[in-house]
Design an enzyme around this catalytic site. Structure first.
Site, mmCIF file in Angstrom:
data_model
loop_
_atom_site.group_PDB
_atom_site.id
_atom_site.type_symbol
_atom_site.label_atom_id
_atom_site.label_comp_id
_atom_site.label_asym_id
_atom_site.label_seq_id
_atom_site.Cartn_x
_atom_site.Cartn_y
_atom_site.Cartn_z
ATOM 1 N N ARG A 110 0.881 -1.188 0.036
ATOM 2 C CA ARG A 110 -0.025 -0.053 -0.118
ATOM 3 C C ARG A 110 0.851 1.190 0.067
ATOM 4 O O ARG A 110 1.564 1.562 0.761
ATOM 5 C CB ARG A 110 -0.991 -0.040 1.144
ATOM 6 C CG ARG A 110 -2.036 1.068 1.187
ATOM 7 C CD ARG A 110 -2.857 0.582 2.496
ATOM 8 N NE ARG A 110 -3.945 1.551 2.652
ATOM 9 C CZ ARG A 110 -5.129 1.523 2.210
ATOM 10 N NH1 ARG A 110 -5.384 0.744 1.320
ATOM 11 N NH2 ARG A 110 -5.982 2.547 2.392
ATOM 12 N N HIS A 137 -6.316 0.807 -7.673
ATOM 13 C CA HIS A 137 -6.837 -0.048 -6.437
ATOM 14 C C HIS A 137 -7.717 -1.266 -7.142
ATOM 15 O O HIS A 137 -8.913 -1.293 -6.897
ATOM 16 C CB HIS A 137 -7.607 0.658 -5.635
ATOM 17 C CG HIS A 137 -7.877 0.369 -4.060
ATOM 18 N ND1 HIS A 137 -7.162 -0.843 -3.675
ATOM 19 C CD2 HIS A 137 -8.517 0.959 -2.994
ATOM 20 C CE1 HIS A 137 -7.605 -1.085 -2.457
ATOM 21 N NE2 HIS A 137 -8.074 -0.098 -1.958
ATOM 22 N N GLN A 140 -10.034 -3.438 -4.654
ATOM 23 C CA GLN A 140 -11.213 -2.667 -4.365
ATOM 24 C C GLN A 140 -12.037 -3.037 -5.662
ATOM 25 O O GLN A 140 -13.343 -3.200 -5.374
ATOM 26 C CB GLN A 140 -11.020 -1.155 -4.183
ATOM 27 C CG GLN A 140 -12.394 -0.602 -3.743
ATOM 28 C CD GLN A 140 -12.935 -0.980 -2.553
ATOM 29 O OE1 GLN A 140 -12.230 -0.782 -1.443
ATOM 30 N NE2 GLN A 140 -14.134 -1.530 -2.672
ATOM 31 N N ASP A 230 -16.978 8.139 -3.892
ATOM 32 C CA ASP A 230 -15.952 7.890 -2.834
ATOM 33 C C ASP A 230 -15.358 9.320 -2.274
ATOM 34 O O ASP A 230 -15.987 10.473 -2.967
ATOM 35 C CB ASP A 230 -14.859 7.290 -3.731
ATOM 36 C CG ASP A 230 -13.405 6.871 -3.211
ATOM 37 O OD1 ASP A 230 -13.609 7.085 -1.617
ATOM 38 O OD2 ASP A 230 -12.463 6.773 -3.506
ATOM 39 N N CYS A 270 -16.389 2.804 -1.162
ATOM 40 C CA CYS A 270 -15.228 1.846 -0.871
ATOM 41 C C CYS A 270 -14.853 2.078 0.472
ATOM 42 O O CYS A 270 -14.146 1.281 1.111
ATOM 43 C CB CYS A 270 -13.945 2.058 -2.014
ATOM 44 S SG CYS A 270 -13.654 3.835 -2.127
ATOM 45 N N ARG A 298 -14.337 -7.620 0.339
ATOM 46 C CA ARG A 298 -12.877 -7.490 0.178
ATOM 47 C C ARG A 298 -12.279 -8.619 0.579
ATOM 48 O O ARG A 298 -11.255 -9.129 -0.045
ATOM 49 C CB ARG A 298 -12.330 -6.079 0.846
ATOM 50 C CG ARG A 298 -12.927 -4.877 0.337
ATOM 51 C CD ARG A 298 -11.974 -4.485 -0.864
ATOM 52 N NE ARG A 298 -10.627 -4.565 -0.865
ATOM 53 C CZ ARG A 298 -9.847 -3.578 -0.359
ATOM 54 N NH1 ARG A 298 -10.196 -2.585 0.262
ATOM 55 N NH2 ARG A 298 -8.522 -3.838 0.000
#
Length: 320
Positions: A110, A137, A140, A230, A270, A298
């Protein structure tokens, strides 16, 4: 004694672009099988003896815990590597990657810069998963598309309305839509949309009719199966917070906007959410919201990703 067996190639998941439609469908098939067995209380120790390292430059709840819980459920173990490891400081990133790859089977990174993940994968000698960068991502996006398919029973004929910033999650989701033939309508203000270069990549991947871009969120949601938003300001963009609040204010997903969407549509985010900014409480906590299921998936999809990356899909599915 020399073995004639061919060592499986090392697979990575850095972007959705790197996956074929069939590979995405295979990850979803593995996910469905693992999730079903989990629900039935059937143990699936397919990653027994495997070690996952989580190398994080950014804070995380969902990515960290979903991977740690996921590999534990598959019989493996995990190591969280924070700032104390000195990644990129005590020694070169290349040396760090070469050494870490000798200890573990999978690395989730990450990072702020996408190049960090790309460089790491080139030298690690083990499978690398992008757990979020400024560019993409993929975990996701795959979990999002899996959730939509699970909820509606199919991705065919679904329309996603993305309302807000054309950010890393939007890019990955759009690429997944391109690969799987899902319609995407984006209500995004000028200056925050995809680059022409990325739109070209989406079209090359199969999104011949889009993404469709509109100025008015109401127009975007009228035909939507899914209304997705988002945060307006992502990590690393804090200096732009006030300007972004001003620009994106008309793009808030609230009960009025949702009233223009079909009654069977769902709301997705998300997370983490900035309640009162991009979404209001009555929407994210309302009956159309599936954000908790989305977050739970996830873990399930990432279990599928790990099994697929380590070439263990046949062992799992042969008995299903």
């Amino acid at each position: 004694m020399h073995s004639n067996s061919i060592k499986p190639r090392i697979r990575h998941l850095l972007t959705v672009e790197s996956l074929s439609p069939d590979e995405i469908r295979m990850i979803f098939r593995i996910t469905r099988e693992l999730k079903a067995r989990r629900a039935q209380g059937i143990a699936c120790p397919f990653l027994a003896g495997r070690v996952l390292a989580l190398l994080f430059e950014k804070p995380s709840l969902r990515t960290r815990v979903s991977f740690e819980a996921g590999i534990a459920q598959l019989g493996g173990t995990s190591l969280y590597l924070g700032a104390e490891t000195g990644f990129g400081k005590r020694e070169s990133s290349v040396d760090f990657a070469r050494v870490l790859g000798q200890y573990v089977d999978l690395v989730v990174i990450r990072a702020f810069s996408h190049e960090t993940v790309v460089t790491f994968a080139q030298h690690a000698g083990c499978s690398v998963i992008n757990g979020l960068t400024d560019h993409a991502h993929p975990c996701q996006a795959l979990a999002d598309l899996y959730t939509i398919e699970e909820h509606f029973g199919t991705l065919e004929g679904q329309t996603i309305a993305w309302v807000g910033d054309g950010n890393n999650v939007a890019r990955s989701l759009a690429m997944g839509c391109a690969k799987l033939g899902v319609r995407l309508i984006m209500a995004t203000p000028s200056g925050y949309r995809f680059s022409e270069q990325y739109v070209s990549q989406l079209r090359q991947a199969g999104m011949t009719a889009g993404p469709e871009v509109v100025d008015d969120p109401v127009e975007a949601v009228r035909q939507a199966s899914v209304v997705y938003t988002d945060v307006w300001t992502s990590m690393g963009q804090e200096a732009e917070t006030e300007e972004r609040r001003r620009v994106f204010a008309p793009y808030q997903v609230n009960s009025r906007l949702m009233s223009f969407a079909p009654k069977q549509s769902v709301f997705m985010h998300c997370m983490p959410a900035h309640r009162g900014e991009e979404v209001t409480d009555e929407v994210i906590d309302g009956p159309q919201s599936i954000v908790v299921i989305q977050a739970a998936n996830r873990m399930h999809v990432q279990k599928g990703i790990m099994v697929w990356l380590l070439n263990l899909a046949d062992a799992l599915l042969s008995g299903s």
